[in-house]
Enzyme design. Sequence first.
Site, PDB file in Angstrom:
ATOM      1  N   TYR A  31      26.624  28.182  -4.297  1.00  0.00           N
ATOM      2  CA  TYR A  31      26.864  26.914  -5.327  1.00  0.00           C
ATOM      3  C   TYR A  31      28.631  26.689  -4.646  1.00  0.00           C
ATOM      4  CZ  TYR A  31      23.495  26.108  -9.552  1.00  0.00           C
ATOM      5  OH  TYR A  31      23.201  25.825 -10.029  1.00  0.00           O
ATOM      6  N   HIS A  46      25.418  20.156  -9.454  1.00  0.00           N
ATOM      7  CA  HIS A  46      26.028  20.787 -10.892  1.00  0.00           C
ATOM      8  C   HIS A  46      25.637  19.707 -11.514  1.00  0.00           C
ATOM      9  CE1 HIS A  46      27.632  24.019 -12.466  1.00  0.00           C
ATOM     10  NE2 HIS A  46      28.802  23.200 -12.717  1.00  0.00           N
TER      11      HIS A  46
END
Length: 254
Positions: A31, A46
């Site tokens: 991420y 996200h």
Amino acid sequence: MRFKVQLSIDKNAYGNALPFSYQYELSSFIYHTLAKGNAEYAEWLHENGFSLEGKQFRLFVFSPLLLKASVNKDINRLILVDDVATMQIGFLPERSTEEFVKGVFAEQRFTLGDKISKVQFSITGIELMPTPEWGGEMRGETLSPICLSQKNEEGQVHYFSASAPEAGEAVINNLRNKYRAFYGKPFAGDTAFEWETTSEPRAKLITVKAGTPQQTKIRASLCRFRLKADNELLRIGYEAGLGEKNSMGFGMVK
């Protein structure tokens, strides 16, 4: 779209003892790397992602680290032997182009571990892997364990094995939901499917956010399997994972 990532291990930085459960930290690295490479892409992945009836599908999956190690059960650690390792990352979104992925992950350095011990890794190479052709059937095995679950009337989560009677329906429904989330329409292809485990599933208990108030344990299965289904669903399973919690490192197959 699947990539093979080559890693070097810097044992001189923090040592060579890696906790058994490191998937959450590895997911966080992915991420954060996307965020550094392209803030707009990371926000889409996200915050928005692909959603269906309030449930998010982030539509990527990764393998555990593929390396040589000995097991020390007394301290719950993997003792890394070599100075190199590999892993695989799969992306379903078309925006995850080869150039984008290679660009953001090239020469990145990251650390996995906890307060007791950690290990530093560096990415030394990344290459696009060829996409298989299935002909309506996938025979393979798990690189990372398949997570399947259902909630009871009290909202408690029950994890079940890949060989459980309800496993086939859970696997195929999950793939259809991923299709619907990705394409924005229900799956309209061949609905026939067959699922069977061709080896006795081995249960794995994975600790997420170990040592924190948010610590949870997830039970999943390692096994060989045969899945007969529409080729589009097989592609989704290969690139985004089978079962649940793929973006946390569950359900990558080969």
